[in-house]
Design a protein around this motif. Structure first.
Motif, mmCIF file in Angstrom:
data_model
loop_
_atom_site.group_PDB
_atom_site.id
_atom_site.type_symbol
_atom_site.label_atom_id
_atom_site.label_comp_id
_atom_site.label_asym_id
_atom_site.label_seq_id
_atom_site.Cartn_x
_atom_site.Cartn_y
_atom_site.Cartn_z
ATOM 1 N N TYR A 1 0.764 -1.243 0.101
ATOM 2 C CA TYR A 1 -0.036 -0.044 -0.066
ATOM 3 C C TYR A 1 0.921 1.303 0.016
ATOM 4 O O TYR A 1 2.139 1.427 0.626
ATOM 5 N N ILE A 2 0.413 2.335 -0.589
ATOM 6 C CA ILE A 2 1.153 3.466 -0.799
ATOM 7 C C ILE A 2 0.065 4.565 -0.722
ATOM 8 O O ILE A 2 -0.749 4.730 -1.487
ATOM 9 N N LEU A 3 0.499 5.472 0.203
ATOM 10 C CA LEU A 3 -0.392 6.877 0.773
ATOM 11 C C LEU A 3 0.555 7.970 0.004
ATOM 12 O O LEU A 3 1.537 8.290 0.482
ATOM 13 N N GLU B 1 5.583 -0.493 8.691
ATOM 14 C CA GLU B 1 6.398 0.104 7.515
ATOM 15 C C GLU B 1 6.559 -0.718 6.320
ATOM 16 O O GLU B 1 6.733 -0.121 5.322
ATOM 17 N N ASP B 2 6.450 -1.946 6.558
ATOM 18 C CA ASP B 2 6.705 -2.584 5.252
ATOM 19 C C ASP B 2 5.478 -3.249 4.793
ATOM 20 O O ASP B 2 5.568 -3.548 3.519
ATOM 21 N N GLN B 3 4.339 -2.407 5.141
ATOM 22 C CA GLN B 3 3.052 -2.559 4.477
ATOM 23 C C GLN B 3 2.475 -1.655 3.986
ATOM 24 O O GLN B 3 1.830 -1.652 2.951
ATOM 25 N N ILE B 4 2.768 -0.388 4.653
ATOM 26 C CA ILE B 4 2.229 1.149 3.680
ATOM 27 C C ILE B 4 3.539 1.962 3.772
ATOM 28 O O ILE B 4 4.264 2.249 4.678
ATOM 29 N N GLN B 5 3.611 2.584 2.654
ATOM 30 C CA GLN B 5 4.693 3.707 2.542
ATOM 31 C C GLN B 5 3.980 5.062 2.318
ATOM 32 O O GLN B 5 2.850 4.796 1.628
ATOM 33 N N LEU C 1 -3.019 3.965 -2.797
ATOM 34 C CA LEU C 1 -2.979 2.958 -3.664
ATOM 35 C C LEU C 1 -2.849 1.574 -3.044
ATOM 36 O O LEU C 1 -2.144 1.240 -2.076
ATOM 37 N N GLY C 2 -3.478 0.732 -3.766
ATOM 38 C CA GLY C 2 -3.492 -0.776 -3.150
ATOM 39 C C GLY C 2 -2.290 -1.590 -3.879
ATOM 40 O O GLY C 2 -1.695 -1.139 -4.659
ATOM 41 N N LEU D 1 -7.523 3.216 -4.130
ATOM 42 C CA LEU D 1 -8.363 2.701 -3.350
ATOM 43 C C LEU D 1 -9.346 4.031 -2.962
ATOM 44 O O LEU D 1 -10.490 3.631 -2.671
ATOM 45 N N LEU D 2 -8.852 5.224 -2.582
ATOM 46 C CA LEU D 2 -9.444 6.299 -1.854
ATOM 47 C C LEU D 2 -8.586 7.367 -2.325
ATOM 48 O O LEU D 2 -7.250 7.635 -2.366
ATOM 49 N N VAL D 3 -9.287 8.556 -2.535
ATOM 50 C CA VAL D 3 -8.888 9.880 -2.909
ATOM 51 C C VAL D 3 -9.548 10.827 -2.022
ATOM 52 O O VAL D 3 -10.807 10.830 -1.787
ATOM 53 N N LYS D 4 -8.768 11.607 -1.254
ATOM 54 C CA LYS D 4 -9.423 12.611 -0.574
ATOM 55 C C LYS D 4 -8.775 14.219 -0.776
ATOM 56 O O LYS D 4 -7.414 14.319 -0.882
#
Length: 160
Positions: free
Chosen positions: A55-57, A84-88, A134-135, A141-144
């Motif tokens: 996942y990336i934010l 930290e290994d799951q989402i950047q 991003l998935g 996946l989501l935009v805000k």
């Protein structure tokens, strides 16, 4: 003739206002990350295709933006909780490096802000922050736009 001119002027004002509302509240630009070179304070470039995190934010921010600064702690907390290994978390700004450094210092170096080689406005980013989640398949996946709690239950459920 005077009435016609007045109606044309009113129509122009209404169209201009409608466009502003559309850009600010409705239109979501395509994810423009691939259209610019992103560089951190050490000169290291970020490449989305080489990022192995599931996942990336990605958040487009500015140092003067109150909502940008307010939502960063929830991003940091989400990353800590999910790993930290799951989402950047990727923060992007087009401001001078001195301004970007202020953001990084404010959060004691727990975030990295990449400088975009292109103007964010020219890439379609008109509202700050504009943030994408991003998935694993790199689909959005989501935009805000504007401030959001990125560590809320809805986002935590998306990031497995």
């Amino acid at each position: 003739m005077k009435n016609l001119l007045l109606w044309v002027l009113v129509a122009i004002v209404v169209l201009f206002a409608a466009r502003k509302v559309y850009v600010r509240f409705i239109a979501i630009p395509d994810l423009p990350i691939q259209t610019s070179v992103l560089t951190d304070g050490r000169g290291v470039q970020y490449n989305l295709q080489n990022d192995s995190h599931p996942y990336i934010l990605i958040s487009y921010v500015q140092s003067w933006c109150r909502d940008c600064i307010l939502e960063i702690p929830s991003m940091i907390q989400l990353q800590k909780e999910k790993g930290e290994d799951q989402i950047q978390v990727i923060l992007i700004s087009d401001e001078p490096r001195a301004n970007i450094n202020q953001i990084e210092k404010r959060f004691d170096g727990t975030v990295t802000v990449y400088r975009s080689g292109k103007s964010l406005a020219n890439m379609g980013i008109q509202v700050y922050p504009t943030t994408y989640l991003l998935g694993p398949d790199r689909k959005i996946l989501l935009v805000k736009k504007e401030g959001f709690d990125w560590n809320g239950s809805y986002v935590r459920a998306l990031v497995k």
